[in-house]
Design an enzyme around this catalytic site. Structure first.
Site, short mmCIF file in Angstrom:
data_model
loop_
_atom_site.label_atom_id
_atom_site.label_comp_id
_atom_site.label_asym_id
_atom_site.label_seq_id
_atom_site.Cartn_x
_atom_site.Cartn_y
_atom_site.Cartn_z
CG PHE A 13 -1.57 1.12 1.37
CD1 PHE A 13 -2.32 1.87 0.67
CD2 PHE A 13 -1.79 1.53 2.95
CE1 PHE A 13 -2.85 3.04 1.10
CE2 PHE A 13 -2.40 2.66 3.28
CZ PHE A 13 -3.03 3.50 2.36
CG ASP A 35 6.98 -6.38 -2.28
OD1 ASP A 35 6.54 -5.48 -1.77
OD2 ASP A 35 6.25 -7.58 -2.07
CG ASP A 61 11.92 -13.55 2.40
OD1 ASP A 61 11.93 -12.47 3.08
OD2 ASP A 61 11.53 -14.60 2.69
CB ILE A 62 13.61 -8.28 3.58
CG1 ILE A 62 12.27 -8.57 4.47
CG2 ILE A 62 13.17 -7.26 2.48
CD1 ILE A 62 11.91 -7.52 5.35
CB SER A 87 1.39 -3.92 7.53
OG SER A 87 0.42 -4.34 6.58
CB THR A 133 3.58 1.83 13.04
OG1 THR A 133 2.44 1.97 13.64
CG2 THR A 133 4.32 0.95 13.88
CG ASP A 134 0.59 5.92 15.22
OD1 ASP A 134 0.45 4.52 15.01
OD2 ASP A 134 -0.34 6.63 15.34
CD GLU A 135 -0.59 0.12 15.01
OE1 GLU A 135 -0.78 -1.10 15.46
OE2 GLU A 135 -1.38 0.50 14.02
CE1 TYR A 176 3.17 -3.62 11.63
CE2 TYR A 176 1.67 -2.06 13.21
CZ TYR A 176 2.42 -2.47 12.00
OH TYR A 176 2.54 -1.21 11.29
CE LYS A 180 7.15 -1.44 11.27
NZ LYS A 180 7.82 -1.35 10.01
NE ARG A 240 -6.08 2.32 16.01
CZ ARG A 240 -6.26 1.88 17.27
NH1 ARG A 240 -6.41 2.97 18.21
NH2 ARG A 240 -6.28 0.69 17.69
CG ASN A 275 -12.24 2.85 15.46
OD1 ASN A 275 -11.35 3.41 14.74
ND2 ASN A 275 -11.92 1.58 16.21
CE1 TYR A 367 -14.05 -9.85 11.76
CE2 TYR A 367 -12.94 -10.41 9.58
CZ TYR A 367 -13.20 -9.66 10.64
OH TYR A 367 -12.25 -8.33 10.56
#
Ligand code: NAD
Ligand code: TYD
Length: 370
Positions: A13, A35, A61-62, A87, A133-135, A176, A180, A240, A275, A367
């Site tokens: 993305f 990639d 592959d990294i 991600s 990321t901010d996470e 995740y 990171k 968010r 949300n 789900y």
């Protein structure tokens, strides 16, 4: 061409927007998109620039050290912009090992491969830029539950007084964000230990075209179109901070070229949304663009079991980036959302392509029972 830059995760993305921007803006710089093409990577995202003379794609592959080392040295790579990662938080809860492998070991592999090639030549003119990321900062409280979405400024946000700054202590909660965070530490360690010219940025939630429809915004637009249930986790109260993806790509270009090495910049738009409020805006805009009465599809909202360890609020303070490098988001949220909804409605074929096969199986399993 004097500069050669590898963008890892360029078929994903954000990576595809970064590749497109660099290929268009720097015709004399070679841009290599490296990639693995996991479920989240799609070369369709780059159809418009795939024939450009300064663009090439390498499927790799990294985590493959010998391969990555060979790609860096045989192409005389001078810069790396590293976005490749697993991600999606929900996937990390189901499969943490894959996240540790790609995000931690993959980043370390890239760092070491770049070091092997660059260190003997001297670090001059080299750059390793890691996108995070901010996470990693954990979660903030909701001290003003009835905030005014999108009105946050550096004096305080609509849902609370505090923001994540570059000095905020790392406190990741999900597999995740833990992975990171670990990769961010390795990047800084390569700067502090070996003197590698590194940069790290921590950005808030992105939205826009080409986002894989397991993330909130594209998933819900697609579901509204097909009148499928909209699975809102918990009470929909989590907050968010949303940034249009092209604004993130612009920040990445600016920081890669002008950022101070060895440092960190936060990237965000002071644009917090609860949300459930965001979902109602999405429904209105999608209904309107489909010619349905606005808000008609609110009955698709389905409250489901909350995500495990669901972070309550993210809010980024990007004042440093504005003051040092003059970056600001260019789009108002309403404008960005309208563009985004329109794009997904106009690209049903893209959505159908990426949601066939393995993804469909994963989604159905996830789900089950909810
Ligand atoms: P994405 O999942 O859409 O794309 C990830 C890309 O990485 C895919 O093209 C995938 O094929 C590739 N990839 C995965 N594993 C790989 C491997 N082992 N080797 C090579 N390539 C591999 O992700 P995104 O949303 O575009 O995020 C890109 C980066 O930005 C990530 O590092 C993410 O942590 C960070 N980030 C994302 C957001 C967001 O809101 N999406 C916000 C802040 C930071
Ligand atoms: P997501 O797009 O997965 O990004 P992140 O978890 O990295 O913030 O989710 C954004 C928010 O939307 C998050 O609070 C979880 C919530 N959410 C739902 O309520 N339902 C969904 O189906 C998804 C995918 C997310």
């Amino acid at each position: 061409m004097k500069e050669t830059i590898i963008v890892t995760g360029g078929a994903g993305f954000i990576g595809s927007h970064v590749v497109r921007l660099l290929v268009n803006k720097y015709p004399h710089t070679r841009i290599i998109n490296l990639d693995k093409l996991t479920y989240a990577g799609n070369l369709e995202n780059l159809k418009d620039i795939e024939d450009r003379p300064n663009y090439s794609f390498i499927k790799a592959d990294i985590c493959d050290y010998e391969r990555v080392k060979d790609i860096i040295s045989s192409n005389g790579v001078t810069g790396i912009i590293h976005l490749a990662a697993e991600s999606h938080v929900d996937r990390s809860i189901l499969d943490p090992f894959t996240f540790a492998k790609t995000n931690v070991l993959g980043t370390l592999t890239l760092l070491q491969a770049a070091r092997e090639y660059w260190e003997p030549q001297g670090w001059e003119g080299k750059r390793f830029y890691h996108i995070s990321t901010d996470e990693v900062y954990g979660a903030l409280e909701l001290t003003r539950p009835e905030g005014v979405p999108g009105s946050g400024e550096s004096g305080g946000g609509p849902y609370g007084d505090d923001f994540f700054t570059e000095e905020t202590r790392y406190q990741p909660h999900s597999p995740y964000s833990a992975a990171k965070a670990s990769s961010d530490h390795f990047v800084r360690a390569y700067h502090d230990t070996y003197g590698m010219p590194t940069l790290v940025t921590n950005c808030s939630n992105n939205y826009g075209p080409f986002q894989f429809p397991e993330k909130l915004i594209p998933l819900f637009i697609n579901n509204i179109r097909h009148r499928k249930p909209l699975p809102v986790y918990g009470k929909g109260e989590n907050v968010r901070d949303w940034l249009y993806v092209e604004d993130h790509a612009r920040a990445i270009d600016l920081i890669f070229h002008e950022g101070k090495v060895g440092t960190t910049y936060n990237i965000g738009g002071f644009n917090e949304w609860k949300n459930i409020d965001l979902i109602k805006v999405l429904i209105k805009v999608t209904d309107r663009l489909l010619g349905r009465p606005e808000g008609e599809d609110e009955d698709l909202i389905t409250y489901v079991t909350d995500r495990k360890g669901h972070d309550l609020r993210y809010a980024i303070d990007s004042t440093k980036l504005k003051e040092e490098l003059g970056w600001e988001p260019s789009l108002q949220f309403e404008e960005g959302i309208e563009k985004t909804v329109r794009w997904y409605l106009d690209h049903q074929d893209w959505l159908d392509n990426v949601t066939s096969g393995d993804y469909l199986k994963y989604y159905e399993n996830m789900y089950k029972g909810r």
